[in-house]
Design a protein around this motif. Sequence first.
Motif, short mmCIF file in Angstrom:
data_model
loop_
_atom_site.label_atom_id
_atom_site.label_comp_id
_atom_site.label_asym_id
_atom_site.label_seq_id
_atom_site.Cartn_x
_atom_site.Cartn_y
_atom_site.Cartn_z
N VAL A 15 25.60 -72.14 -35.78
CA VAL A 15 24.54 -72.94 -34.64
C VAL A 15 23.47 -72.28 -35.81
O VAL A 15 23.33 -71.15 -36.02
CB VAL A 15 23.70 -72.67 -33.39
CG1 VAL A 15 22.57 -74.17 -32.98
CG2 VAL A 15 24.95 -73.18 -32.85
N GLU A 16 22.52 -73.75 -36.82
CA GLU A 16 21.42 -73.18 -38.02
C GLU A 16 20.13 -73.40 -36.74
O GLU A 16 20.46 -73.98 -35.95
CB GLU A 16 21.41 -74.72 -38.67
CG GLU A 16 22.40 -74.99 -39.68
CD GLU A 16 22.20 -76.15 -40.85
OE1 GLU A 16 21.57 -76.33 -40.61
OE2 GLU A 16 22.91 -76.57 -40.75
N ILE A 17 19.29 -72.30 -36.67
CA ILE A 17 18.57 -72.41 -36.28
C ILE A 17 17.13 -71.33 -37.09
O ILE A 17 17.28 -70.05 -37.18
CB ILE A 17 19.06 -71.21 -34.90
CG1 ILE A 17 17.87 -70.82 -33.81
CG2 ILE A 17 18.95 -70.16 -35.66
CD1 ILE A 17 18.28 -70.63 -32.75
N LEU A 18 15.77 -72.09 -36.20
CA LEU A 18 14.40 -72.17 -36.82
C LEU A 18 13.86 -71.51 -35.91
O LEU A 18 13.23 -72.42 -34.54
CB LEU A 18 13.88 -72.76 -37.55
CG LEU A 18 12.08 -72.77 -38.19
CD1 LEU A 18 12.43 -71.30 -39.27
CD2 LEU A 18 12.10 -74.34 -38.81
N LEU A 19 13.42 -69.86 -35.30
CA LEU A 19 12.59 -69.68 -34.70
C LEU A 19 11.73 -67.82 -34.85
O LEU A 19 12.12 -68.21 -35.96
CB LEU A 19 13.52 -69.55 -33.06
CG LEU A 19 14.48 -67.61 -33.13
CD1 LEU A 19 14.80 -67.98 -31.91
CD2 LEU A 19 15.74 -68.10 -34.38
#
Length: 273
Positions: A87-91
């Motif tokens: 899963v690509e994730i930005l956080l």
Amino acid sequence: MIETIATAESNTELAPGYRLLTLTLIEDCKISAGQFAMLKPKASIEPLLRRALAVYRVYGPRRVSFLYQVLGRGTEALARVEPGGAVEILLPLGNSWPDAFQGNQSVIVVAGGIGSASVYMVCEELARSAADAQLLFGARNERTALGCGLEDFRALGLPLTITTDDGSLGEHGLVTGPLERQLTERAGQGVMIYACGPWVMMRQVARIAAQFEVACLVSLEAPMGCGFGVCVGCVVAVNTNELPGYGSYKRVCTDGSIFPAETIRWEVNPMAH
């Protein structure tokens, strides 16, 4: 803020249309209550853009979960992620719930539907600190309540009032009913409200808070392309004394997603853009 690839540990259906996605990150990340992330399956080509989801729970510096409703192409793609999937994730993104409960204020948390995802971590903090706090939890029906994490909230041990639109669980009616009752009993003194849920619910919560002259913070949802302020696709109209223009709007992603309720122009719904 980090951009990385996470691995799905599980993607469990809690109730029809509601799922809990737990991810393992490849690097440490500090996340505060109320923050959100942008994510999409790595293998997904359509839709192109990531979807904004509130961080539901944090189990450690590299393990987080997201409670979401399957509604539209983005969340449908997430629902197909299997254990081990990338899963690509930005956080983490956005601001967070303040620590107002460390003072002498009582806190009433109002969760409506899947808005519960934004308030679980602050409820966890309230329970851990033994603050004077209570939770009002509203849902369409019993099945929806379970899908929105009701059992997790029950386990926290906070005083809990449940409402359902159809009366299948708890009080029959809207979650704003117990809120108005509580504020009437307390005469609104020394109360802070934290709320997240459907726009119409938060608009009513804001009205009630203004009526009783109590502070109210709301966590907003809006269509979002980037999550860090560049696309300006998530703006909400705010009250201002300035002439109409740039200052008439705030970006949910960087100025929020948590705002003082009285600053929002509730007659302008960003989800209708």
